[in-house]
Scaffold this active site. Structure first.
Site, short mmCIF file in Angstrom:
data_model
loop_
_atom_site.label_atom_id
_atom_site.label_comp_id
_atom_site.label_asym_id
_atom_site.label_seq_id
_atom_site.Cartn_x
_atom_site.Cartn_y
_atom_site.Cartn_z
N GLU A 1 -29.25 -47.60 62.52
CA GLU A 1 -30.42 -47.16 61.74
C GLU A 1 -30.17 -47.21 60.24
O GLU A 1 -31.02 -47.65 59.49
CB GLU A 1 -30.82 -45.72 62.14
CG GLU A 1 -31.82 -45.66 63.27
CD GLU A 1 -32.53 -44.30 63.33
OE1 GLU A 1 -32.83 -43.74 62.26
OE2 GLU A 1 -32.78 -43.82 64.44
N ARG B 1 -39.12 -47.25 63.96
CA ARG B 1 -38.18 -47.16 62.83
C ARG B 1 -38.28 -48.41 61.95
O ARG B 1 -37.27 -48.92 61.47
CB ARG B 1 -36.74 -46.97 63.33
CG ARG B 1 -36.53 -45.75 64.19
CD ARG B 1 -36.76 -44.44 63.42
NE ARG B 1 -36.66 -43.31 64.33
CZ ARG B 1 -37.68 -42.80 65.01
NH1 ARG B 1 -38.89 -43.32 64.89
NH2 ARG B 1 -37.52 -41.77 65.81
N SER C 1 -29.11 -39.71 63.24
CA SER C 1 -28.97 -40.71 64.30
C SER C 1 -28.49 -42.02 63.70
O SER C 1 -29.16 -42.60 62.86
CB SER C 1 -30.30 -40.92 65.01
OG SER C 1 -30.75 -39.71 65.60
#
EC number: 1.3.1.98
Length: 341
Positions: A337, A167, A241
């Site tokens: 995130e 990520r 998420s």
């Protein structure tokens, strides 16, 4: 097309959390040829500036005091064929899932595991989006960018130059605020190389009665799984998420496993171990937890949701509560995130 600037714009339609915040100024970029004019505009030069894709990886906690630019660059084209490989370019403003479905319809395979991930093509390399054993870096050839400090002059970054991680990418670090993704080029294939190792996918294919899956079957399975687990942002505000799956040293994972034998874990780079953030949150009894209209989703603890009128600050407070609770129980830090502004 001439750029149009608007003042005092409601950003609810532009962020999937549905935060009721406003932008001091707003414009939409439909054509990369307009970039030099945008970069020279007084509203851009005085700043601050927020470049916006699908708004699906963003938590806005307050009104934005500067210029919000919605990147709406469109277009998908086949650049060339290289044996079984197809080099395909998609503009940054294309909807990610729409692009994946278009590729599948053309017989260009490799992205099927990434079906139904929210957001735009331009955001995919920034976040190095991933799901079910596949990351965008696995199929990404290069990224076409505009250099914001050079009047929008084009630059092309190779896969290696993007410095992809979990990520993560160069676009979150040195290139942040300096390079704007305008298009992404992918190396897709006529040959199916299916990744069906995840139990969820195998179970869904079995439920669908599929013995010899095609890439389209895998895509359909992934869509069904995501729809069963994840709330639709159009119905329940969320950013997918909210926390990254934490990566910890092997010794820490082993110690946790002694205390929690059911701990889901996966091998990560450099001998480290990736843990399942959703499982950790669930074990803290927070699945379905709600504080006013800010809540943890009742089917997927990794997703924080806006039940209607939650503010960005309330969502951030909930995120901090989740982080603190997991830290106290497991000694593990959870990292958000989304970009939080």
């Amino acid at each position: 097309m001439t750029l149009q600037f608007r003042a005092d714009v409601d950003l609810r339609p532009y962020n999937t959390f549905g935060m009721a915040v406003r932008a001091a100024h707003f414009c939409q970029l439909d054509d990369a040829a307009d970039l030099p004019a945008l970069l020279a505009h007084p509203l851009y030069r005085q700043g601050p500036v927020l470049w916006l894709g699908g708004g699906s990886n963003l938590l806005l906690t307050r009104d934005y005091p500067g210029l919000v630019v919605k990147v709406a660059l469109a277009g998908i084209r086949l650049l060339r064929e290289d044996g079984d490989d197809m080099i395909v370019e998609a503009a940054a403003g294309e909807n990610w899932h729409g692009f994946v479905q278009h590729a599948l319809a053309q017989g260009w395979y490799g992205l099927e595991n990434l079906s139904l991930i929210p957001g735009t093509v331009g955001a995919s390399p920034v976040q190095n989006i991933g799901a079910y054993g596949v990351e965008v870096k696995d199929r990404l050839l290069e990224v076409v960018c505009a250099q914001l400090d050079r009047n929008g002059e084009a630059a092309t970054l190779s896969n290696a130059e993007c410095r992809f991680g979990y990520r993560d990418s160069v676009f979150k670090h040195e290139a942040a605020g300096r390079l704007l993704v305008t298009a992404v080029r992918f190396r897709l294939s006529r040959r199916a190389e299916l990744r069906t190792g995840y139990g969820d996918i195998q179970q869904q294919l079995q439920a669908d009665g599929v013995d010899r899956p095609t890439p389209l079957d895998v895509s359909r399975a992934v869509v069904a799984i995501r729809q069963s687990k994840l709330p639709d942002p159009a119905v329940l505000g969320n950013a997918g998420s909210f926390f990254k799956n934490p990566v910890v040293p092997a010794e820490q994972a082993a110690a946790l496993l002694e205390r929690h034998p059911q701990l889901p874990r996966y091998p990560a780079a450099d001998g480290k171990v990736k843990l399942a953030a959703g499982w950790l949150i669930d074990q803290c009894g927070l699945k379905g937890y709600r504080d006013g209209d800010a809540g943890v989703h009742d089917r997927q603890a990794l997703v924080l949701v806006n039940h209607g009128r939650a503010t960005g600050e309330q969502m951030r407070a909930l995120a901090r509560k989740v982080q603190q609770t997991v830290k106290e129980k497991f000694g593990v830090e959870l990292e958000p995130e989304p970009l939080i502004l």
